[in-house]
Design a protein around this motif. Sequence first.
Motif, PDB file in Angstrom:
ATOM      1  N   SER A   3       3.057  -3.263  -5.505  1.00  0.00           N
ATOM      2  CA  SER A   3       2.161  -2.875  -6.602  1.00  0.00           C
ATOM      3  C   SER A   3       1.845  -4.060  -7.506  1.00  0.00           C
ATOM      4  N   HIS A   4       2.892  -4.833  -7.795  1.00  0.00           N
ATOM      5  CA  HIS A   4       2.679  -6.004  -8.650  1.00  0.00           C
ATOM      6  C   HIS A   4       1.804  -7.035  -7.948  1.00  0.00           C
ATOM      7  N   PHE A   5       2.035  -7.203  -6.638  1.00  0.00           N
ATOM      8  CA  PHE A   5       1.230  -8.165  -5.883  1.00  0.00           C
ATOM      9  C   PHE A   5      -0.238  -7.764  -5.879  1.00  0.00           C
ATOM     10  N   LEU A   6      -0.510  -6.477  -5.640  1.00  0.00           N
ATOM     11  CA  LEU A   6      -1.891  -6.014  -5.602  1.00  0.00           C
ATOM     12  C   LEU A   6      -2.556  -6.130  -6.965  1.00  0.00           C
ATOM     13  N   SER A   7      -1.775  -5.862  -8.012  1.00  0.00           N
ATOM     14  CA  SER A   7      -2.354  -5.969  -9.351  1.00  0.00           C
ATOM     15  C   SER A   7      -2.677  -7.409  -9.718  1.00  0.00           C
ATOM     16  N   GLN A   8      -1.925  -8.363  -9.142  1.00  0.00           N
ATOM     17  CA  GLN A   8      -2.162  -9.773  -9.424  1.00  0.00           C
ATOM     18  C   GLN A   8      -3.147 -10.420  -8.446  1.00  0.00           C
ATOM     19  N   SER A   9      -3.453  -9.736  -7.339  1.00  0.00           N
ATOM     20  CA  SER A   9      -4.319 -10.318  -6.310  1.00  0.00           C
ATOM     21  C   SER A   9      -5.783 -10.123  -6.672  1.00  0.00           C
ATOM     22  N   ASP A  10      -6.608 -10.989  -6.097  1.00  0.00           N
ATOM     23  CA  ASP A  10      -8.048 -10.833  -6.256  1.00  0.00           C
ATOM     24  C   ASP A  10      -8.589  -9.963  -5.121  1.00  0.00           C
ATOM     25  N   GLY A  11      -9.891  -9.936  -4.964  1.00  0.00           N
ATOM     26  CA  GLY A  11     -10.519  -9.103  -3.943  1.00  0.00           C
ATOM     27  C   GLY A  11     -10.135  -9.487  -2.532  1.00  0.00           C
ATOM     28  N   VAL A  12      -9.964 -10.793  -2.271  1.00  0.00           N
ATOM     29  CA  VAL A  12      -9.614 -11.254  -0.931  1.00  0.00           C
ATOM     30  C   VAL A  12      -8.225 -10.756  -0.536  1.00  0.00           C
ATOM     31  N   GLY A  13      -7.258 -10.915  -1.441  1.00  0.00           N
ATOM     32  CA  GLY A  13      -5.900 -10.467  -1.141  1.00  0.00           C
ATOM     33  C   GLY A  13      -5.826  -8.974  -0.930  1.00  0.00           C
ATOM     34  N   GLN A  14      -6.527  -8.210  -1.741  1.00  0.00           N
ATOM     35  CA  GLN A  14      -6.525  -6.756  -1.580  1.00  0.00           C
ATOM     36  C   GLN A  14      -7.220  -6.331  -0.289  1.00  0.00           C
ATOM     37  N   ALA A  15      -8.279  -7.058   0.085  1.00  0.00           N
ATOM     38  CA  ALA A  15      -8.971  -6.740   1.337  1.00  0.00           C
ATOM     39  C   ALA A  15      -8.069  -7.016   2.536  1.00  0.00           C
ATOM     40  N   LEU A  16      -7.314  -8.110   2.504  1.00  0.00           N
ATOM     41  CA  LEU A  16      -6.394  -8.426   3.594  1.00  0.00           C
ATOM     42  C   LEU A  16      -5.269  -7.399   3.679  1.00  0.00           C
ATOM     43  N   PHE A  17      -4.776  -6.974   2.527  1.00  0.00           N
ATOM     44  CA  PHE A  17      -3.737  -5.938   2.523  1.00  0.00           C
ATOM     45  C   PHE A  17      -4.270  -4.633   3.113  1.00  0.00           C
ATOM     46  N   THR A  18      -5.498  -4.264   2.746  1.00  0.00           N
ATOM     47  CA  THR A  18      -6.110  -3.050   3.286  1.00  0.00           C
ATOM     48  C   THR A  18      -6.314  -3.172   4.796  1.00  0.00           C
ATOM     49  N   LEU A  19      -6.706  -4.365   5.256  1.00  0.00           N
ATOM     50  CA  LEU A  19      -6.895  -4.584   6.687  1.00  0.00           C
ATOM     51  C   LEU A  19      -5.591  -4.411   7.447  1.00  0.00           C
ATOM     52  N   LEU A  20      -4.504  -4.952   6.915  1.00  0.00           N
ATOM     53  CA  LEU A  20      -3.202  -4.784   7.557  1.00  0.00           C
ATOM     54  C   LEU A  20      -2.771  -3.317   7.563  1.00  0.00           C
ATOM     55  N   LEU A  21      -3.080  -2.610   6.500  1.00  0.00           N
ATOM     56  CA  LEU A  21      -2.733  -1.185   6.440  1.00  0.00           C
ATOM     57  C   LEU A  21      -3.505  -0.398   7.507  1.00  0.00           C
ATOM     58  N   VAL A  22      -4.791  -0.719   7.667  1.00  0.00           N
ATOM     59  CA  VAL A  22      -5.602  -0.056   8.697  1.00  0.00           C
ATOM     60  C   VAL A  22      -5.077  -0.395  10.091  1.00  0.00           C
ATOM     61  N   MET A  23      -4.713  -1.657  10.309  1.00  0.00           N
ATOM     62  CA  MET A  23      -4.141  -2.064  11.591  1.00  0.00           C
ATOM     63  C   MET A  23      -2.854  -1.299  11.893  1.00  0.00           C
ATOM     64  N   SER A  24      -2.012  -1.140  10.884  1.00  0.00           N
ATOM     65  CA  SER A  24      -0.749  -0.446  11.084  1.00  0.00           C
ATOM     66  C   SER A  24      -0.987   1.024  11.438  1.00  0.00           C
ATOM     67  N   ILE A  25      -1.886   1.681  10.715  1.00  0.00           N
ATOM     68  CA  ILE A  25      -2.189   3.086  11.005  1.00  0.00           C
ATOM     69  C   ILE A  25      -2.765   3.230  12.410  1.00  0.00           C
ATOM     70  N   SER A  26      -3.685   2.332  12.783  1.00  0.00           N
ATOM     71  CA  SER A  26      -4.284   2.383  14.120  1.00  0.00           C
ATOM     72  C   SER A  26      -3.239   2.146  15.196  1.00  0.00           C
ATOM     73  N   SER A  27      -2.360   1.176  14.960  1.00  0.00           N
ATOM     74  CA  SER A  27      -1.325   0.866  15.935  1.00  0.00           C
ATOM     75  C   SER A  27      -0.416   2.065  16.176  1.00  0.00           C
ATOM     76  N   TRP A  28       0.046   2.694  15.115  1.00  0.00           N
ATOM     77  CA  TRP A  28       0.943   3.839  15.273  1.00  0.00           C
ATOM     78  C   TRP A  28       0.222   5.045  15.860  1.00  0.00           C
ATOM     79  N   TYR A  29      -1.064   5.149  15.606  1.00  0.00           N
ATOM     80  CA  TYR A  29      -1.841   6.228  16.241  1.00  0.00           C
ATOM     81  C   TYR A  29      -1.814   6.066  17.758  1.00  0.00           C
ATOM     82  N   PHE A  30      -2.113   4.859  18.234  1.00  0.00           N
ATOM     83  CA  PHE A  30      -2.103   4.614  19.679  1.00  0.00           C
ATOM     84  C   PHE A  30      -0.693   4.737  20.250  1.00  0.00           C
ATOM     85  N   ILE A  31       0.309   4.281  19.508  1.00  0.00           N
ATOM     86  CA  ILE A  31       1.687   4.374  19.989  1.00  0.00           C
ATOM     87  C   ILE A  31       2.087   5.835  20.197  1.00  0.00           C
ATOM     88  N   VAL A  32       1.799   6.682  19.225  1.00  0.00           N
ATOM     89  CA  VAL A  32       2.168   8.099  19.326  1.00  0.00           C
ATOM     90  C   VAL A  32       1.387   8.787  20.444  1.00  0.00           C
TER      91      VAL A  32
END
Length: 247
Positions: A8-37
Amino acid sequence: MTFNQNISHFLSQSDGVGQALFTLLLVMSISSWYFIVIKAWQGMSNRRQTRRFLDQFWNAASLDEVAQQLHQHRDDEPFSHLTYHAINATRHHALHGVQRLQETGSAGEFLTRAIRRVIDEETAKLEWGLTALASIASTSPFVGLFGTVWGVYHALLGIGQSGQGSLEQIAGPVGEALIMTGLGLAVAIPAVLAYNDCVRSNRLLLAQLDAFAHDLFAFLTTGSAIIASQVDATASQKLTLINTGVK
């Protein structure tokens, strides 16, 4: 400070690029676990249905009995799918002969093409989702690393503007930036393990399907009573088709 608080602290201190990369990793993780299951569930279901079908197949009195069982009920798994289309191909060629370009050649050649087509279809089904898993496994660490570099740059830029360069001022922001590297690895490791397991399982299943296809081809071309009119093929043609046709 807990992990969630660090995020939470990292996201609050990050700019748009950092938040976009975090969101991309979150989407990748959800997609990965979807295919795994999904792949895990499909694998268990296919193995259970395959065992049941092969038990019925090898205990059947004739291929006519197998054909009747498949006509009444057919699971969506490779072995019953292959058997169903192979029997139909043999019957079709025996009853209708050569009427179209795809039916040219002997009955054995027509059957071989039908078996090849089904095996190709089943291979494509088994490979569904593997490209996504491989892409996520190979790119997520670099996305996380880029997020770390960008976070460190952003943190150092803020420290430089504030004019405070003590260890306490540097350690916090830099440590929070390193969270992105950990997130990238957390996304990549399950995807790599799942991909390797799926590839191994698919290789074993296709090898078993190929061996079963050879047996099925032999049954359908060497006198098994599947239709009233039997397929006429010489021994040399059978041997050539079995060795070179279905691979």
